[in-house]
Design an enzyme around this catalytic site. Structure first.
Site, PDB file in Angstrom:
ATOM      1  CB  THR A 177      -0.832  -0.052   1.300  1.00 23.76           C
ATOM      2  OG1 THR A 177      -1.773  -1.090   1.160  1.00 23.76           O
ATOM      3  CG2 THR A 177      -1.542   1.250   1.602  1.00 23.76           C
ATOM      4  NE  ARG A 205      -9.484  -6.612   3.715  1.00 23.52           N
ATOM      5  CZ  ARG A 205      -8.409  -5.822   3.726  1.00 23.52           C
ATOM      6  NH1 ARG A 205      -8.125  -5.095   2.674  1.00 23.52           N
ATOM      7  NH2 ARG A 205      -7.651  -5.751   4.770  1.00 23.52           N
ATOM      8  CB  VAL A 206     -13.700  -2.053   2.576  1.00 23.45           C
ATOM      9  CG1 VAL A 206     -13.060  -0.675   2.686  1.00 23.45           C
ATOM     10  CG2 VAL A 206     -14.650  -2.095   1.385  1.00 23.45           C
TER      11      VAL A 206
HETATM   12  N1  ASP Z   1      -3.820  -1.810   4.954  1.00 20.36           N
HETATM   13  C1  ASP Z   1      -4.080  -2.383   3.654  1.00 20.36           C
HETATM   14  C2  ASP Z   1      -5.376  -3.153   3.690  1.00 20.36           C
HETATM   15  O1  ASP Z   1      -5.630  -3.834   4.665  1.00 20.36           O
HETATM   16  C3  ASP Z   1      -2.993  -3.307   3.207  1.00 20.36           C
HETATM   17  C4  ASP Z   1      -1.602  -2.756   3.214  1.00 20.36           C
HETATM   18  O2  ASP Z   1      -1.273  -1.891   4.016  1.00 20.36           O
HETATM   19  O3  ASP Z   1      -0.807  -3.212   2.387  1.00 20.36           O
HETATM   20  O4  ASP Z   1      -6.101  -3.136   2.720  1.00 20.36           O
END
Ligand code: ASP
Length: 310
Positions: A177, A205-206
């Site tokens: 991310t 899913r969010v």
């Molecule tokens: N926090 C992000 C999610 O759960 C994933 C990530 O940080 O790579 O969608």
């Protein structure tokens, strides 16, 4: 004396196994982080707003296949890409977010349009796509988002109930991310976050990234925060807002509040990840409780760093 301004960016935190990273790969990550950092910093340098700086930095990371956002987004269980993003302006507390969107090259810019061109804060799925269409966004075809490595990640787990953090794979991988936080010359702060979520995610899913207060938050009273990590825990911990609350109600410094949340509260919940944060004095914090976090920062008093491991 001129006011200090600064920007911090991240490209995800996780179990980045050092031995599995080749020098060439590391170089590519460092280059991409450095370019995104300089893009955002030059906005600040040219008297631009924190909001413009974080959007510019995140756009650059979204366009790179190295990170799990925009072009490099992971595969869902259905073999598609569903992206989430958010942006928040600490001066006005205006915010915009989108989730479960497909085909959009720069999700964080759509989030900004939600903030500035709609009466709403958060648009999801179909509706968010109709909003994008009303603004004449062009859609990228699925090949734009195709990446062989991410396809293999998904193939490895697609027939299971598992879903996983892109950057926690115990293999050489492309992680993360992305996010940016900045403090501009006027002392205004902003935060932006963008993600493809977790590999093999299902059922709409969010994660935490588009949720104001969980993965992204900015308030000129306290701080601007962008998170990365196992989203379910970051939602339950209301992590970004928790950092702000510790500063506002308990009088902790940016560094103390950020560390308390990542190294104590998130760990106690069982979550792993990290965050980046700035305050209105241009101070920065970048704690993470994982082996590494792709990160970089630059301040107007000449400090700069691009790093991956502890
Ligand atoms: N926090 C992000 C999610 O759960 C994933 C990530 O940080 O790579 O969608």
């Amino acid at each position: 004396m001129n006011k200090k301004y600064s920007i911090v960016i991240h490209g995800g935190a996780g179990t980045l196994v050092k031995g599995l990273m080749t020098p060439e790969k590391e170089e590519q990550y460092n280059t991409a982080l450095n370019e995104a950092l300089e893009k955002g910093y030059s906005v600040l340098e040219n008297n631009g707003s924190a909001k413009d700086a974080v959007e510019a930095a995140v756009n650059h990371l979204e366009d790179s296949p190295l990170f799990n956002a925009g072009k490099g987004s992971v595969f869902t269980n259905d073999g598609t890409h569903e992206m989430d993003a958010a942006i928040m302006d600490g001066k006005t507390l205006d915010a915009g977010a989108v989730s479960l969107i497909t085909g959009i090259k720069n999700p964080v810019s759509l989030a900004r349009d939600v903030m500035e061109k709609s009466d709403h804060v958060f648009l999801a799925g179909e509706g968010a796509m109709r909003f994008a269409k009303s603004l004449d966004y062009s859609l990228e075809c699925s090949e734009y988002f195709y990446d062989e490595h991410r396809y293999q990640q998904w193939q490895n787990i697609k027939d299971s109930d598992t879903f996983q953090l892109d950057h926690s794979m115990k293999k050489e991988g492309k992680f993360g991310t992305v996010g940016a936080v900045a403090c501009d010359k006027e002392g205004n702060i902003a935060a932006a976050t963008s993600t493809g979520g977790m590999t093999n995610k299902r059922w709409g899913r969010v994660g935490d990234s588009p949720i104001i207060g969980a993965g992204n938050y900015a308030n000129n009273k306290t701080c601007a925060v962008s998170c990365t990590g196992s989203g379910e825990f970051f939602i339950r911990g209301v992590v970004a807002y928790d950092v702000s609350c510790l500063m506002e109600y308990k009088g902790l410094s940016l560094e103390e509040a950020s560390s308390e949340v990542i190294n104590k509260r998130v760990l106690e919940l069982g979550g792993d990840g990290g965050l980046i944060a700035v305050d209105t004095e241009g101070n920065i914090a970048m704690p993470f409780n994982t082996e590494g976090m792709y990160r970089a920062y630059k301040t107007s008093n000449g400090q700069k760093e691009v790093s991956i491991y502890k």
